[in-house]
Write an enzyme that holds these catalytic residues in place. Structure first.
Site, PDB file in Angstrom:
ATOM      1  N   SER A 143       0.878  -1.181   0.000  1.00 60.41           N
ATOM      2  CA  SER A 143       0.000   0.000   0.000  1.00 60.41           C
ATOM      3  C   SER A 143       0.909   1.222   0.000  1.00 60.41           C
ATOM      4  O   SER A 143       2.090   1.112   0.320  1.00 60.41           O
ATOM      5  CB  SER A 143      -0.851  -0.014   1.272  1.00 60.41           C
ATOM      6  N   TYR A 156      -2.655  -1.046  10.557  1.00 57.20           N
ATOM      7  CA  TYR A 156      -2.566  -1.243   9.103  1.00 57.20           C
ATOM      8  C   TYR A 156      -1.188  -0.823   8.588  1.00 57.20           C
ATOM      9  O   TYR A 156      -0.533  -1.553   7.833  1.00 57.20           O
ATOM     10  CB  TYR A 156      -3.668  -0.433   8.411  1.00 57.20           C
TER      11      TYR A 156
HETATM   12  P1  NDP Z   1     -11.474  -5.674  -0.253  1.00 51.66           P
HETATM   13  O1  NDP Z   1     -11.856  -5.407   1.170  1.00 51.66           O
HETATM   14  O2  NDP Z   1     -12.402  -5.268  -1.328  1.00 51.66           O
HETATM   15  O3  NDP Z   1     -11.179  -7.231  -0.398  1.00 51.66           O
HETATM   16  C1  NDP Z   1     -10.345  -7.873   0.520  1.00 51.66           C
HETATM   17  C2  NDP Z   1     -10.241  -9.327   0.140  1.00 51.66           C
HETATM   18  O4  NDP Z   1      -9.413  -9.970   1.108  1.00 51.66           O
HETATM   19  C3  NDP Z   1     -11.603 -10.013   0.138  1.00 51.66           C
HETATM   20  O5  NDP Z   1     -11.695 -10.882  -0.956  1.00 51.66           O
HETATM   21  C4  NDP Z   1     -11.578 -10.790   1.459  1.00 51.66           C
HETATM   22  O6  NDP Z   1     -12.366 -11.956   1.358  1.00 51.66           O
HETATM   23  C5  NDP Z   1     -10.084 -11.134   1.585  1.00 51.66           C
HETATM   24  N1  NDP Z   1      -9.733 -11.449   2.966  1.00 51.66           N
HETATM   25  C6  NDP Z   1      -9.815 -10.657   4.061  1.00 51.66           C
HETATM   26  N2  NDP Z   1      -9.451 -11.345   5.163  1.00 51.66           N
HETATM   27  C7  NDP Z   1      -9.127 -12.603   4.744  1.00 51.66           C
HETATM   28  C8  NDP Z   1      -8.689 -13.791   5.400  1.00 51.66           C
HETATM   29  N3  NDP Z   1      -8.488 -13.823   6.734  1.00 51.66           N
HETATM   30  N4  NDP Z   1      -8.476 -14.884   4.660  1.00 51.66           N
HETATM   31  C9  NDP Z   1      -8.665 -14.885   3.315  1.00 51.66           C
HETATM   32  N5  NDP Z   1      -9.076 -13.786   2.633  1.00 51.66           N
HETATM   33  C10 NDP Z   1      -9.313 -12.675   3.342  1.00 51.66           C
HETATM   34  O7  NDP Z   1     -10.018  -5.056  -0.427  1.00 51.66           O
HETATM   35  P2  NDP Z   1      -9.335  -4.260  -1.654  1.00 51.66           P
HETATM   36  O8  NDP Z   1      -9.634  -4.920  -2.934  1.00 51.66           O
HETATM   37  O9  NDP Z   1      -9.595  -2.827  -1.467  1.00 51.66           O
HETATM   38  O10 NDP Z   1      -7.790  -4.495  -1.283  1.00 51.66           O
HETATM   39  C11 NDP Z   1      -7.054  -5.602  -1.727  1.00 51.66           C
HETATM   40  C12 NDP Z   1      -5.626  -5.440  -1.243  1.00 51.66           C
HETATM   41  O11 NDP Z   1      -5.095  -4.208  -1.707  1.00 51.66           O
HETATM   42  C13 NDP Z   1      -5.501  -5.402   0.288  1.00 51.66           C
HETATM   43  O12 NDP Z   1      -4.303  -6.036   0.662  1.00 51.66           O
HETATM   44  C14 NDP Z   1      -5.436  -3.919   0.586  1.00 51.66           C
HETATM   45  O13 NDP Z   1      -4.789  -3.635   1.791  1.00 51.66           O
HETATM   46  C15 NDP Z   1      -4.651  -3.422  -0.627  1.00 51.66           C
HETATM   47  N6  NDP Z   1      -4.854  -2.005  -0.918  1.00 51.66           N
HETATM   48  C16 NDP Z   1      -6.073  -1.553  -1.360  1.00 51.66           C
HETATM   49  C17 NDP Z   1      -6.239  -0.215  -1.680  1.00 51.66           C
HETATM   50  C18 NDP Z   1      -7.525   0.324  -2.216  1.00 51.66           C
HETATM   51  O14 NDP Z   1      -7.621   1.537  -2.424  1.00 51.66           O
HETATM   52  N7  NDP Z   1      -8.530  -0.470  -2.493  1.00 51.66           N
HETATM   53  C19 NDP Z   1      -5.139   0.741  -1.507  1.00 51.66           C
HETATM   54  C20 NDP Z   1      -3.901   0.144  -1.043  1.00 51.66           C
HETATM   55  C21 NDP Z   1      -3.783  -1.173  -0.774  1.00 51.66           C
HETATM   56  P3  NDP Z   1     -13.085 -12.614   2.639  1.00 51.66           P
HETATM   57  O15 NDP Z   1     -13.378 -11.512   3.606  1.00 51.66           O
HETATM   58  O16 NDP Z   1     -14.263 -13.284   2.064  1.00 51.66           O
HETATM   59  O17 NDP Z   1     -12.140 -13.639   3.166  1.00 51.66           O
END
Ligand code: NDP
Length: 255
Positions: A143, A156
């Site tokens: 990030s 975070y």
């Molecule tokens: P979302 O919240 O839309 O999606 C997160 C995903 O992670 C979901 O599919 C969720 O599925 C999965 N997840 C969460 N906890 C677990 C777990 N314990 N085991 C398995 N899967 C898990 O996130 P984003 O698409 O926004 O972000 C994706 C990545 O990009 C993250 O690492 C985030 O920190 C990073 N990021 C995003 C930014 C943004 O602007 N969107 C900016 C910077 C970084 P489920 O809960 O069903 O398990």
């Protein structure tokens, strides 16, 4: 196609940025295995990919649980015979309060998912790649908070701050096996989740003021970078974290 005959595990591949990566990888010829907990968004993305003529499946996985990670990688091997690419995308984010009030459970949960989950998946997949002599690719998602702090988000920031160095450490350990490990550090990317924040005018103004390109990023733009890092076109980038943020980190405002 750039990922023909490759097998890719995408953690959190059912929604948000992960969904974009899953769809693009499948469009480039990869068989995609989505590893997350929620079956609904996973099923929707698998369906979208299959409708478009691609290959995808889902294994319910909590990436903080070593036994579930091991079972997921085993399932991938059973289903597709190998793993060529791992995208450690799953994560939890949030602005939850000052370091002074941060509950230990919340701190631990963020480290468990964002950092330990990345380690566990990379370790399990790395072991299989080494065993199968696959010169694979591991892509970690960091990030802009891997490089800069944000108020009320110590849990975070600490977890994402470790991603660039964990990526370097993995790259150093896995180089002898020809495995490339790199990371992507996105700025604000428009997803179902960030849509809530972007509905707020103050937030939109903050983006317009602080991001030189004056907009948020698209999941397709992150997916395009992930495809490049996973493809044979990328051969000499190792241990790097590539920022994709419209210039946000490059811009030190004084006005
Ligand atoms: P979302 O919240 O839309 O999606 C997160 C995903 O992670 C979901 O599919 C969720 O599925 C999965 N997840 C969460 N906890 C677990 C777990 N314990 N085991 C398995 N899967 C898990 O996130 P984003 O698409 O926004 O972000 C994706 C990545 O990009 C993250 O690492 C985030 O920190 C990073 N990021 C995003 C930014 C943004 O602007 N969107 C900016 C910077 C970084 P489920 O809960 O069903 O398990």
């Amino acid at each position: 196609m750039k990922l023909d005959d490759k097998v890719a595990i995408i953690t959190g591949g059912g929604r948000g940025i992960g969904r974009g990566i899953s769809r693009r990888f499948a469009a480039e010829g990869a068989a995609v295995l989505i590893a997350q907990r929620d079956p609904e968004s996973a099923a929707r993305t698998v369906h979208e990919i299959e409708e478009a003529g691609g290959k995808a499946s889902f294994v319910p996985t909590d990436i903080t649980k070593p036994e579930q990670v091991a079972a997921m990688v085993e399932a991938c091997q059973q289903r597709y015979g190998r793993v060529d690419i791992l995208v450690n995308n799953a994560g939890v984010s949030g602005v939850n309060g000052s370091i002074l009030d941060m509950p230990l459970e919340l701190w631990q949960h963020f480290l468990d998912v964002n950092l330990t989950g990345t380690f566990l998946c990379a370790q399990a997949v790395g072991r299989l790649m080494v065993k199968q002599q696959i010169k694979g690719r591991i892509i970690n998602i960091g990030s802009i908070n891997s490089f800069r702090a944000q108020k009320n988000a110590a849990h975070y920031v600490a977890a994402k701050g470790a991603i660039p160095l964990l990526t370097m450490a993995m790259a150093v350990d896995l180089s002898p096996y020809g495995i490339l490990v790199n990371a992507i550090a996105p700025g604000t990317i428009s997803t179902e989740k960030t849509a809530l924040r972007l509905a707020n005018e103050t937030y939109r103004n903050m983006i317009a003021k602080n991001v030189p390109l004056a907009r948020t990023g698209r999941v397709e733009e992150v997916a395009a970078l992930a495809v490049f890092l996973a493809s044979d076109e990328c051969g000499y980038i190792q241990g790097a974290t590539i920022v994709i943020d419209g210039g946000f980190l490059a811009y030190l405002r004084f006005d």
